[in-house]
Design an enzyme around this catalytic site. Structure first.
Site, mmCIF file in Angstrom:
data_model
loop_
_atom_site.group_PDB
_atom_site.id
_atom_site.type_symbol
_atom_site.label_atom_id
_atom_site.label_comp_id
_atom_site.label_asym_id
_atom_site.label_seq_id
_atom_site.Cartn_x
_atom_site.Cartn_y
_atom_site.Cartn_z
ATOM 1 N N HIS A 1 0.818 -1.224 0.000
ATOM 2 C CA HIS A 1 0.000 0.000 0.000
ATOM 3 C C HIS A 1 0.851 1.273 0.000
ATOM 4 O O HIS A 1 0.366 2.348 0.368
ATOM 5 C CB HIS A 1 -0.981 0.012 1.184
ATOM 6 C CG HIS A 1 -2.085 -0.989 1.024
ATOM 7 N ND1 HIS A 1 -2.950 -1.345 2.044
ATOM 8 C CD2 HIS A 1 -2.485 -1.712 -0.058
ATOM 9 C CE1 HIS A 1 -3.817 -2.243 1.594
ATOM 10 N NE2 HIS A 1 -3.550 -2.485 0.331
ATOM 11 N N SER B 1 -7.251 -6.949 9.490
ATOM 12 C CA SER B 1 -8.651 -7.369 9.517
ATOM 13 C C SER B 1 -8.982 -8.193 8.277
ATOM 14 O O SER B 1 -10.056 -8.774 8.190
ATOM 15 C CB SER B 1 -9.572 -6.154 9.605
ATOM 16 O OG SER B 1 -9.413 -5.340 8.453
HETATM 17 P P1 OAD Z 1 -7.449 -2.704 10.058
HETATM 18 O O1 OAD Z 1 -7.535 -1.500 10.894
HETATM 19 O O2 OAD Z 1 -8.555 -2.997 9.121
HETATM 20 O O3 OAD Z 1 -7.298 -3.979 10.986
HETATM 21 C C1 OAD Z 1 -6.394 -3.995 12.047
HETATM 22 C C2 OAD Z 1 -6.442 -5.367 12.670
HETATM 23 O O4 OAD Z 1 -5.461 -5.418 13.683
HETATM 24 C C3 OAD Z 1 -7.776 -5.721 13.317
HETATM 25 O O5 OAD Z 1 -8.179 -7.007 12.862
HETATM 26 C C4 OAD Z 1 -7.454 -5.738 14.809
HETATM 27 O O6 OAD Z 1 -8.204 -6.728 15.509
HETATM 28 C C5 OAD Z 1 -5.993 -6.091 14.787
HETATM 29 N N1 OAD Z 1 -5.229 -5.629 15.972
HETATM 30 C C6 OAD Z 1 -5.465 -4.584 16.815
HETATM 31 N N2 OAD Z 1 -4.514 -4.489 17.753
HETATM 32 C C7 OAD Z 1 -3.624 -5.491 17.496
HETATM 33 C C8 OAD Z 1 -2.416 -5.928 18.126
HETATM 34 N N3 OAD Z 1 -1.895 -5.314 19.199
HETATM 35 N N4 OAD Z 1 -1.775 -7.001 17.583
HETATM 36 C C9 OAD Z 1 -2.271 -7.643 16.501
HETATM 37 N N5 OAD Z 1 -3.415 -7.276 15.882
HETATM 38 C C10 OAD Z 1 -4.082 -6.215 16.368
HETATM 39 O O7 OAD Z 1 -6.032 -2.619 9.313
HETATM 40 P P2 OAD Z 1 -5.554 -3.387 7.998
HETATM 41 O O8 OAD Z 1 -6.070 -4.759 7.946
HETATM 42 O O9 OAD Z 1 -4.088 -3.171 7.900
HETATM 43 O O10 OAD Z 1 -5.706 0.962 3.347
HETATM 44 O O11 OAD Z 1 -6.266 -2.526 6.880
HETATM 45 C C11 OAD Z 1 -6.015 -2.769 5.538
HETATM 46 C C12 OAD Z 1 -6.087 -1.496 4.752
HETATM 47 O O12 OAD Z 1 -7.335 -0.834 4.999
HETATM 48 C C13 OAD Z 1 -5.079 -0.445 5.170
HETATM 49 O O13 OAD Z 1 -3.837 -0.636 4.533
HETATM 50 C C14 OAD Z 1 -5.716 0.834 4.776
HETATM 51 C C15 OAD Z 1 -7.088 0.554 5.307
HETATM 52 O O14 OAD Z 1 -8.124 1.295 4.799
HETATM 53 C C16 OAD Z 1 -5.893 2.163 2.757
HETATM 54 O O15 OAD Z 1 -5.882 3.205 3.387
HETATM 55 C C17 OAD Z 1 -6.079 2.101 1.276
#
Ligand code: OAD
Ligand code: ZN
Length: 232
Positions: free
Chosen positions: A114, A179
């Protein structure tokens, strides 16, 4: 199946990280409690259309996030991945994160599917800068944009090709702090399974893939990952 054993025995490991791995460094995630998308609308801030309508607003938001990243430090989760990489025949770290905490923890050749929040290409001539204050291209005077992948855009082709190849050849995929709702990144989990590799997920919460993976470890990355590298 013991995750520590799987990690120790795997010759080839691919890791896919998301915002959750940087949460313990104080960088907000997107979804879930305290997530950026609870406070802001992605269509106002993270699409090509949003930038075309109001570049100043979009830049203010990214400048604020740059500041958050600059003030943050890598945590035990980022560091444990460096230890896991050591001694592996093949190790690839794929991240959806635009921060640089993996690099600052010591990871090399990180595939940023990204993009990077500090990258700053010119919207007209494509010249790439790093974290300008004025967001104007020195070569042609046009506006620069954040070097990130927005909704409606695809990952950089070369980076994505390397990510797919690594996943196809991995014996083990470790999915940490995502997520798994945003494609094509989340599709890498299915690709790993289809390619016959084992998949371990680390997340305090359930995800759409929790039932499909070999091991779903519920806990924060900064606590779970260091346990798996103790003594290796
Ligand atoms: P998300 O914010 O969608 O998900 C974060 C995940 O991390 C969730 O499933 C939480 O349960 C988990 N989480 C929280 N605290 C944690 C910890 N201490 N250890 C491990 N896991 C933890 O973030 P992404 O999946 O990265 O894109 O989101 C994907 C994309 O959506 C991002 O790159 C961004 C966003 O919109 C764009 O902006 C285009
Ligand atoms: Zn330019």
């Amino acid at each position: 199946m013991d995750p520590k054993r799987l990690i120790a025995d795997a010759k080839s490991i691919v890791v896919l990280t998301g915002a959750g791995i940087s949460a313990e460094s104080g960088i907000p995630t997107f979804r879930g409690a305290g997530g950026l998308w609870r406070q802001f609308r992605p269509e106002d801030l993270a699409t090509p259309g949003a930038f075309a309508r109001d570049p100043k607003l979009v830049w203010e938001w990214y400048d604020w996030r740059r500041e958050l990243v600059a003030q943050a430090q890598p945590n035990a989760g980022h560091k444990a991945l460096v230890a896991i990489a050591a001694g592996k025949e093949a190790f690839t770290l794929i991240t959806q994160n635009v921060d640089d905490l993996h690099e600052r923890a010591g990871s090399q050749n990180v595939l940023h599917v990204h993009g990077s929040i500090f990258a700053e290409p010119c919207t007209r001539c494509g010249h790439r800068y790093s974290a300008l204050k004025e967001h104007r291209c020195a070569a042609c005077g046009s506006l620069t944009r954040p070097g990130v992948v927005w909704f409606g855009e695809m990952p950089p082709e070369d980076v994505w090709a390397m990510a797919e190849t690594a996943v196809r050849n991995a014996g083990l995929l470790l999915v940490v702090g995502t997520s798994a709702q945003v494609y094509p990144a989340a599709g890498l989990i299915d690709l790993a399974r289809a390619s016959g590799s084992k998949v371990i997920e680390v997340n305090p919460d359930q995800t759409p893939f929790s039932h499909a993976v070999d091991i779903s470890e519920r806990g924060p990355a900064g606590e779970v990952l260091p346990r798996w590298v103790e003594g290796i």
